[in-house]
Motif scaffolding. Structure first.
Motif, short mmCIF file in Angstrom:
data_model
loop_
_atom_site.label_atom_id
_atom_site.label_comp_id
_atom_site.label_asym_id
_atom_site.label_seq_id
_atom_site.Cartn_x
_atom_site.Cartn_y
_atom_site.Cartn_z
N LYS A 140 7.59 21.32 -5.79
CA LYS A 140 6.94 20.05 -5.88
C LYS A 140 5.97 19.46 -5.11
O LYS A 140 6.55 19.49 -3.84
N LYS A 141 5.05 18.79 -5.40
CA LYS A 141 4.15 18.26 -4.40
C LYS A 141 4.63 17.01 -4.20
O LYS A 141 5.46 16.22 -4.87
N PRO A 142 4.49 16.58 -2.69
CA PRO A 142 4.88 15.21 -2.45
C PRO A 142 4.09 14.16 -3.29
O PRO A 142 2.96 14.17 -3.46
N GLU A 143 4.96 13.07 -3.50
CA GLU A 143 4.22 11.94 -4.36
C GLU A 143 3.46 11.31 -3.33
O GLU A 143 3.90 10.99 -2.10
N PRO A 144 2.42 10.76 -3.87
CA PRO A 144 1.31 10.06 -3.17
C PRO A 144 1.98 8.61 -2.72
O PRO A 144 2.57 8.06 -3.53
N PRO A 145 1.42 7.82 -1.73
CA PRO A 145 1.75 6.64 -1.50
C PRO A 145 1.33 5.58 -2.31
O PRO A 145 0.43 5.79 -3.04
N PRO A 146 2.10 4.64 -2.53
CA PRO A 146 1.62 3.69 -3.64
C PRO A 146 0.25 3.00 -3.18
O PRO A 146 0.15 2.61 -1.70
N PRO A 147 -0.60 2.63 -4.15
CA PRO A 147 -1.99 2.01 -3.37
C PRO A 147 -1.72 0.63 -3.17
O PRO A 147 -0.74 -0.23 -3.42
N PRO A 148 -2.56 -0.06 -2.12
CA PRO A 148 -2.48 -1.25 -1.52
C PRO A 148 -2.56 -2.27 -2.75
O PRO A 148 -3.74 -1.87 -3.45
N LYS A 149 -2.11 -3.35 -2.68
CA LYS A 149 -2.38 -4.50 -3.64
C LYS A 149 -3.79 -5.06 -3.16
O LYS A 149 -4.09 -5.47 -2.10
N PRO A 150 -4.61 -5.37 -4.25
CA PRO A 150 -5.91 -6.05 -3.92
C PRO A 150 -5.56 -7.53 -3.83
O PRO A 150 -4.71 -8.13 -4.28
N GLU A 151 -6.61 -7.76 -2.97
CA GLU A 151 -6.54 -9.27 -2.43
C GLU A 151 -7.31 -10.35 -3.63
O GLU A 151 -8.25 -9.98 -4.04
N GLN A 152 -6.51 -11.22 -3.83
CA GLN A 152 -6.93 -12.09 -4.91
C GLN A 152 -8.16 -12.89 -4.29
O GLN A 152 -8.32 -13.48 -3.17
#
Length: 788
Positions: free
Chosen positions: A221-233
Motif C-alpha cells: 500500500k502507498k503511504p497516505e498523503p499529508p492532510p492539506p493546509p487549512k485556507p486562511e479566511q
C-alpha cells in the motif's frame, strides 16, 4: 356415383360457407364507424342488408367475432403492428383485419371451437398468410421478447403470462399438424417450430467453464498523503458610508456632466487644425448634369402606375400560322357550315322576296332602350339600399338601448341564482362526505373475500398441472408407436424407388403418326407448306404498301387545296372583324356618357331624401326629450305614495309567479302524456315489424328450400343424361379403336409388338406409382409429431 357427387357438393358448400363468413366478418369490422352508430345497431343493420341468407348460428358467430375484436382492439392492434414490423417482407397491412379475427379466435376462443371446424376455416384461406400468422403466434420466444412488454403496459402481467402465453403453449401440440401442412403448402418445407420441438434434447449438458483468479503477490500500500493546509479566511473591508447617501439619479447626472466635459475638451484641442484640401476639387466637372440624367432614367424605370410598360404597336404584321392536319379539317368544317348558312339565306331571299336586316336593326334599338331602363332601375335600387342602410343604423341604436336595460335586469337575476347555487353545493358536499365514509367501511370487508378466492385458485391450478402431466405422458407413448410405423413405410418406399425403369425412344420426321386424323402430315411436309404460306404473305404485304403510298399522296394534295381556301376566308373575316370592333368602341363611349348622367341625377335625389329624413328625425328627438322631462317631474310628485305602489307590485309579482308555476306543471303533464303515447306507438310499430320480419324469413326459407329441391332434381337429371351420353360415346370410340387396331396390325406387325411391350412397361410403372401414392397418403394421415 350420385351419392359421391352429393358428398363432394356438401363439402364444397361448407368450405364456401366458411369463406363467406370470414369475408362478412371483415366487411362488418371495416365498415364500423363509432361516431355514427353504436356497435349493436351497426351489427344489426349490416346483417339485415348483407347477411339475409345466413343461418342463426352463423349470424351469432359474426356478432361474437365483431364484439370480441372491438373489446380486445388495443390488444390485437399491438400484436398485428409488431408482426408487420418484424415480418414486413412477407405481410401486407391491408390484411390487418383478417389477422385480428384469426388471432382473436386462436387466443381467446380456441377452447370453444372444434378443432376440425377451425382447421377447415384456416385451410380455406390463403396458405401463405395463414402460415405467417400461425408461425408468429406459436413462436413463444418472439412473443415473450417483442409483444409481451407492450401487452403488460395495458393488461395485468400475471394474466398475460398464465392465460394468453400459457394458452398458446397448451394448444401448440394440437396445432402441430396444421402448422406442418400450412408450411408445406406455402413454402414446400416443414415448419421450423415443429422441427425444433421434435428434435431430441441432449441428455447431459456441458457445464460452462468457471474462471479462477491467479495467485498473485499483493502490492504494498502507498503511504497516505499529508492532510492539506487549512485556507486562511479572507476578511473583507466594511462598506463605505458615502455610498448609501447617493441615489441612482445623482450617479446618472454626474456621468452626463463628465461626458459633456470630455466632448468640450476634444473640440477645443482640434479647433485651430486646418482641413486637408484636394487639388482635384478645384477642377471644372459635369457631375451635376450626369447626376440629373441618372436620376431621370431611374424615375422612368420606377413608374409602376403606368397602364402599359411599352406603348402598344399601331401596325402589326400578319404572322402566318402553320396548321396541322386536325386544324385544317376543323377549319374546313367551319367553312362548310358558314357556306350552308349563307346559301339558306340567299334561298329565303329568292323564295320570300324579303330580308331580315330591318327586323334586326329594330331589335338592336329595342335592346338599347331596355338597357337604358335597366341602368335607371339599378340606380334606383342603389338609392333604396342607401335609405335602408340609414334606417338600419337607427334601428341598431334603438336596439342597443333596449339591450342595455335588459342586461341590468339579467345581472340582478344572476346574483340571486349564484346564492341559490352556493347553497346547493354545500348540501352536495355534505352528502358526498357521508357516501365516502360508507365506501371506506365496505372496502375493509373486501380483503377477507379476496384471500379466500386466491387460496381456491391455487388449489385448482395444482390439480390442472397434475392432469396435464398425465395427458402428456400418454401422448408421448402414442407418438412413439406412430413414429415406428412411419419408419417402416419409408423403408418400403425407398426400396421401390431403387428399382430401374426401362424407356424406349424412336422418331422419324418423314413419317405420320397414324392416328387416322384429317389432313394428317409429317413434320417435313409441314415445313414445306409453311414456306409456301410465308411467300404468299410477303406478296400481299408489298401490294398493301403500294396502296398506302398512293393514298398518302392523294391525301396531301387535298390538304394543300384546303389550306389555300382557309387562308382566303381568314383574310376576308379579319377585315370584317376590324369594322365591327370600331363600331363597338363608339357604342361603349355613348353608353358611358349615359351612365354618368343617370348617376348624377340619382345622387342628387338621394341627398335630398336623406336631408329630409334627418330633419324629421331631429324633430322627433326633440319631442321625445320634452316628454322625458315631463315624466321626470311627474315621478317627483309620485314619490310620496311609493311605499303603496311597491306593495302592490310585490303582490302582483307573487301572483304572477304562482300562475307561472301552475302553467309549467300543466305543460309538463301534457308533454309527459304525449311522450307516453309516442312510446306506445313505437312499441306497437316495433312489434309489427318483428312479426313481418319473422314472416318474411319463414317465407324466404320455404322458397329457398323449394329452389334447392328443384336444383337438386335438375342436377340429377343432367347427371343421368351426361352418363348416358358418355356411355354411348365410349362405346362408339371403343368400336372405332378396335377396328383401327385391327387395321394397324394387318399393316405392320413389328410396330404392334413394340407397342405391346411399351404398354406392359407403362402398366408396371403406373402400378408402382399407385403403391407409392398409397404409402404417402398413409403417412399424411398419421400425425406429424414423431416424423423424422
Amino acid at each position: 356415383m350420385n351419392g359421391l357427387n352429393e358428398k363432394i357438393l356438401k363439402y364444397y358448400l361448407i368450405l364456401m360457407r366458411y369463406q363467406q363468413l370470414i369475408t362478412h366478418a371483415i366487411d362488418l369490422i371495416k365498415s364500423y364507424n363509432p361516431v355514427i352508430l353504436t356497435p349493436d345497431s351497426h351489427c344489426e343493420q349490416f346483417i339485415q342488408e348483407n347477411c339475409k341468407k345466413l343461418f342463426d348460428t352463423e349470424i351469432m358467430f359474426l356478432k361474437q367475432v365483431f364484439s370480441g375484436v372491438q373489446r380486445y382492439e388495443e390488444f390485437l392492434k399491438i400484436l398485428t403492428k409488431t408482426m408487420f414490423t418484424l415480418l414486413s417482407s412477407t405481410t401486407n397491412r391491408n390484411d390487418g383485419t383478417l389477422y385480428q379475427i384469426f388471432s382473436y379466435l386462436i387466443i381467446f376462443r380456441l377452447d370453444e371451437l372444434p378443432y376440425n371446424e377451425f382447421k377447415k376455416m384456416v385451410t380455406e384461406q390463403d396458405p401463405v398468410k395463414m402460415n405467417v400468422l400461425l408461425q408468429f403466434l406459436f413462436d413463444i420466444e418472439k412473443i415473450q421478447t417483442h409483444v409481451k412488454p407492450l401487452w403488460i403496459e395495458i393488461y395485468d402481467p400475471q394474466y398475460i403470462q398464465e392465460t394468453v402465453i400459457g394458452g398458446l403453449e397448451q394448444h401448440f401440440p394440437m396445432m402441430k399438424d396444421l402448422l406442418s401442412t400450412l408450411s408445406s403448402r406455402a413454402t414446400g418445407k416443414q415448419s421450423e417450430l415443429v422441427e425444433e420441438d421434435e428434435r431430441p434434447q441432449s441428455a447431459t449438458k456441458k457445464q460452462p467453464t468457471k474462471t479462477i483468479p491467479f495467485k498473485l503477490s499483493e502490492t504494498k500500500k502507498k503511504p497516505e498523503p499529508p492532510p492539506p493546509p487549512k485556507p486562511e479566511q479572507y476578511k473583507s473591508k466594511p462598506v463605505p458610508t458615502y455610498l448609501n447617501k447617493r441615489t441612482l439619479s445623482q450617479v446618472e447626472e454626474e456621468n452626463k456632466q463628465r461626458l459633456e466635459q470630455s466632448k468640450k475638451k476634444v473640440q477645443d484641442t482640434y479647433k485651430e487644425a486646418k482641413q486637408f484640401e484636394f487639388k482635384t476639387d478645384q477642377r471644372p466637372t459635369n457631375y451635376e448634369t450626369v447626376k440629373k440624367e441618372v436620376e431621370d432614367t431611374l424615375n422612368k424605370q420606377l413608374q409602376f402606375n403606368m397602364k402599359y410598360a411599352r406603348p402598344v404597336p399601331t401596325e402589326l404584321e400578319a404572322a402566318e400560322i402553320k396548321l396541322n392536319a386536325a386544324a385544317i379539317l376543323r377549319e374546313e368544317m367551319l367553312l362548310k357550315k358558314k357556306q350552308e348558312i349563307e346559301k339558306e339565306r340567299v334561298k329565303n331571299l329568292e323564295v320570300n322576296l324579303r330580308d331580315s336586316g330591318e327586323f334586326e336593326e329594330w331589335k338592336k334599338q329595342q335592346d338599347e332602350i331596355e338597357q337604358i331602363a335597366k341602368m335607371e332601375h339599378q340606380q334606383q335600387k342603389k338609392i333604396e339600399m342607401e335609405l335602408a342602410r340609414e334606417a338600419a343604423m337607427r334601428a341598431q341604436e334603438d336596439k342597443f338601448k333596449e339591450n342595455r336595460i335588459l342586461a341590468e335586469k339579467m345581472k340582478e337575476e344572476a346574483i340571486e341564482r349564484l346564492k341559490e347555487r352556493q347553497e346547493l353545493q354545500l348540501e352536495q358536499v355534505e352528502h358526498k362526505k357521508q357516501l365516502i365514509e360508507q365506501i371506506i367501511e365496505a372496502e375493509k370487508k373486501v380483503h377477507i373475500q379476496v384471500e379466500k378466492v386466491q387460496e381456491r385458485n391455487k388449489q385448482m391450478a395444482e390439480d390442472q398441472k397434475l392432469e396435464m402431466a398425465r395427458k402428456l405422458e400418454l401422448k408421448r407413448q402414442e407418438d412413439e408407436q406412430i413414429r415406428i410405423k412411419r419408419e417402416e413405410l419409408i423403408k418400403q418406399i425407398r426400396e421401390l424407388e431403387r428399382q430401374p425403369i426401362k424407356r424406349t425412344k424412336g422418331y422419324d420426321p418423314t413419317e405420320t403418326m397414324g392416328y387416322g386424323l384429317l389432313e394428317e402430315m409429317s413434320l417435313a411436309e409441314l415445313r414445306d407448306r409453311l414456306e409456301v404460306v410465308k411467300a404468299e404473305r410477303k406478296a400481299e404485304e408489298e401490294e398493301k404498301r403500294k396502296e398506302i403510298v398512293q393514298s398518302k399522296d392523294e391525301y396531301l394534295s387535298s390538304m394543300q387545296k384546303k389550306v389555300q381556301e382557309i387562308k382566303a376566308h381568314r383574310r376576308a373575316e379579319s377585315q370584317q372583324k376590324n369594322m365591327e370592333r370600331e363600331a363597338k368602341k363608339l357604342k361603349k363611349q355613348k353608353e358611358e356618357e349615359l351612365r354618368k348622367k343617370i348617376r348624377e341625377e340619382q345622387l342628387i335625389e338621394v341627398q335630398s331624401k336623406i336631408s329630409q329624413k334627418k330633419s324629421i328625425k331631429s324633430a322627433e328627438e326633440q319631442r321625445i326629450a320634452a316628454e322625458v322631462r315631463e315624466t321626470k317631474l311627474r315621478q317627483q310628485y309620485m314619490n310620496a305614495n311609493k311605499a303603496m305602489v311597491e306593495m302592490k307590485a310585490w303582490k302582483s309579482q307573487q301572483d304572477g309567479l304562482e300562475r307561472e308555476i301552475k302553467n309549467r306543471q300543466n305543460e309538463k303533464l301534457i308533454v309527459q302524456e304525449g311522450i307516453e303515447s309516442v312510446n306506445l306507438r313505437e312499441r306497437k310499430i316495433l312489434a309489427e315489424q318483428a312479426k313481418r320480419l319473422v314472416k318474411t324469413k319463414v317465407d324466404f326459407n320455404q322458397a329457398y328450400d323449394k329452389e334447392l329441391k328443384t336444383a337438386y332434381q335438375m342436377n340429377e337429371e343432367l347427371h343421368r343424361e351426361e352418363a348416358e351420353n358418355r356411355t354411348q360415346m365410349h362405346n362408339i370410340q371403343r368400336e372405332w379403336k378396335e377396328e383401327h387396331t385391327k387395321n394397324m396390325i394387318t399393316r405392320d406387325e413389328y410396330k404392334q409388338k413394340i407397342s405391346e411391350t411399351s404398354l406392359q412397361n407403362s402398366k408396371k410403372k403406373s402400378q408402382q406409382q399407385k403403391v407409392k401414392f398409397q404409402q404417402s397418403r398413409q403417412l399424411e394421415q398419421l400425425p406429424s409429431a414423431q416424423y423424422s
